[in-house]
Motif scaffolding. Structure first.
Motif, PDB file in Angstrom:
ATOM      1  N   PHE A 186      72.316 -79.629   3.127  1.00  0.00           N
ATOM      2  CA  PHE A 186      72.052 -78.031   3.692  1.00  0.00           C
ATOM      3  C   PHE A 186      71.623 -77.257   2.551  1.00  0.00           C
ATOM      4  O   PHE A 186      72.453 -76.873   1.904  1.00  0.00           O
ATOM      5  N   ILE A 187      70.414 -76.690   2.783  1.00  0.00           N
ATOM      6  CA  ILE A 187      69.859 -75.851   1.632  1.00  0.00           C
ATOM      7  C   ILE A 187      69.859 -74.499   2.297  1.00  0.00           C
ATOM      8  O   ILE A 187      70.251 -73.520   1.375  1.00  0.00           O
ATOM      9  N   GLY A 188      69.507 -74.453   3.314  1.00  0.00           N
ATOM     10  CA  GLY A 188      69.665 -72.936   3.974  1.00  0.00           C
ATOM     11  C   GLY A 188      68.726 -72.869   5.346  1.00  0.00           C
ATOM     12  O   GLY A 188      68.637 -73.932   6.054  1.00  0.00           O
ATOM     13  N   PHE A 189      68.545 -71.543   5.907  1.00  0.00           N
ATOM     14  CA  PHE A 189      68.083 -71.394   7.000  1.00  0.00           C
ATOM     15  C   PHE A 189      66.876 -70.504   7.006  1.00  0.00           C
ATOM     16  O   PHE A 189      66.902 -69.445   6.106  1.00  0.00           O
ATOM     17  N   ARG A 196      55.903 -65.925  14.620  1.00  0.00           N
ATOM     18  CA  ARG A 196      54.716 -66.654  15.106  1.00  0.00           C
ATOM     19  C   ARG A 196      54.331 -66.023  16.201  1.00  0.00           C
ATOM     20  O   ARG A 196      54.846 -66.284  17.327  1.00  0.00           O
ATOM     21  N   GLY A 197      53.471 -64.928  16.229  1.00  0.00           N
ATOM     22  CA  GLY A 197      53.187 -64.272  17.466  1.00  0.00           C
ATOM     23  C   GLY A 197      54.532 -63.589  18.072  1.00  0.00           C
ATOM     24  O   GLY A 197      54.866 -62.656  17.066  1.00  0.00           O
ATOM     25  N   GLU A 198      54.903 -63.559  19.131  1.00  0.00           N
ATOM     26  CA  GLU A 198      55.914 -62.798  19.695  1.00  0.00           C
ATOM     27  C   GLU A 198      57.336 -63.489  19.550  1.00  0.00           C
ATOM     28  O   GLU A 198      58.335 -62.589  19.693  1.00  0.00           O
ATOM     29  N   VAL A 199      57.281 -64.683  19.463  1.00  0.00           N
ATOM     30  CA  VAL A 199      58.707 -65.397  19.312  1.00  0.00           C
ATOM     31  C   VAL A 199      58.803 -65.898  17.984  1.00  0.00           C
ATOM     32  O   VAL A 199      58.287 -66.570  17.112  1.00  0.00           O
ATOM     33  N   PRO A 200      60.232 -65.304  17.361  1.00  0.00           N
ATOM     34  CA  PRO A 200      60.633 -65.973  16.108  1.00  0.00           C
ATOM     35  C   PRO A 200      60.836 -67.356  16.210  1.00  0.00           C
ATOM     36  O   PRO A 200      61.552 -67.813  17.264  1.00  0.00           O
ATOM     37  N   GLU A 201      60.516 -68.352  15.108  1.00  0.00           N
ATOM     38  CA  GLU A 201      60.950 -69.661  15.065  1.00  0.00           C
ATOM     39  C   GLU A 201      62.003 -69.785  14.132  1.00  0.00           C
ATOM     40  O   GLU A 201      61.986 -69.274  13.022  1.00  0.00           O
ATOM     41  N   ALA A 202      63.154 -70.393  14.273  1.00  0.00           N
ATOM     42  CA  ALA A 202      64.247 -70.996  13.393  1.00  0.00           C
ATOM     43  C   ALA A 202      63.993 -72.349  12.770  1.00  0.00           C
ATOM     44  O   ALA A 202      63.737 -73.074  13.558  1.00  0.00           O
ATOM     45  N   ALA A 203      64.526 -72.428  11.400  1.00  0.00           N
ATOM     46  CA  ALA A 203      64.571 -73.657  10.927  1.00  0.00           C
ATOM     47  C   ALA A 203      65.608 -73.932  10.169  1.00  0.00           C
ATOM     48  O   ALA A 203      66.025 -72.898   9.333  1.00  0.00           O
TER      49      ALA A 203
END
Length: 55
Positions: free
Chosen positions: A9-12, A17-24
């Motif tokens: 695991f390196i990070g978060f 994108r548009g109105e909704v944040p995307e997490a990865a």
């Protein structure tokens, strides 16, 4: 955690994108692709071992 079957695991990251944040989640490079690609290529595989803790 140091195990041959677990990627580092390196990070978060959060990208808007548009109105909704995307997490990865960010992990080390996997030369054989990711789980989504694997399941797409092998839709009939047994999924339980992929999420269970069996050594």
């Amino acid at each position: 955690m140091d195990h041959g079957n677990i990627v580092e695991f390196i990070g978060f990251a959060i990208e808007v994108r548009g109105e909704v944040p995307e997490a990865a989640l960010v992990s080390e490079w996997c030369s054989n692709g990711n789980l989504v690609e694997y399941l797409h290529e092998k839709p009939t595989c047994d999924r339980l071992p992929l999420v269970s803790r069996s050594y």
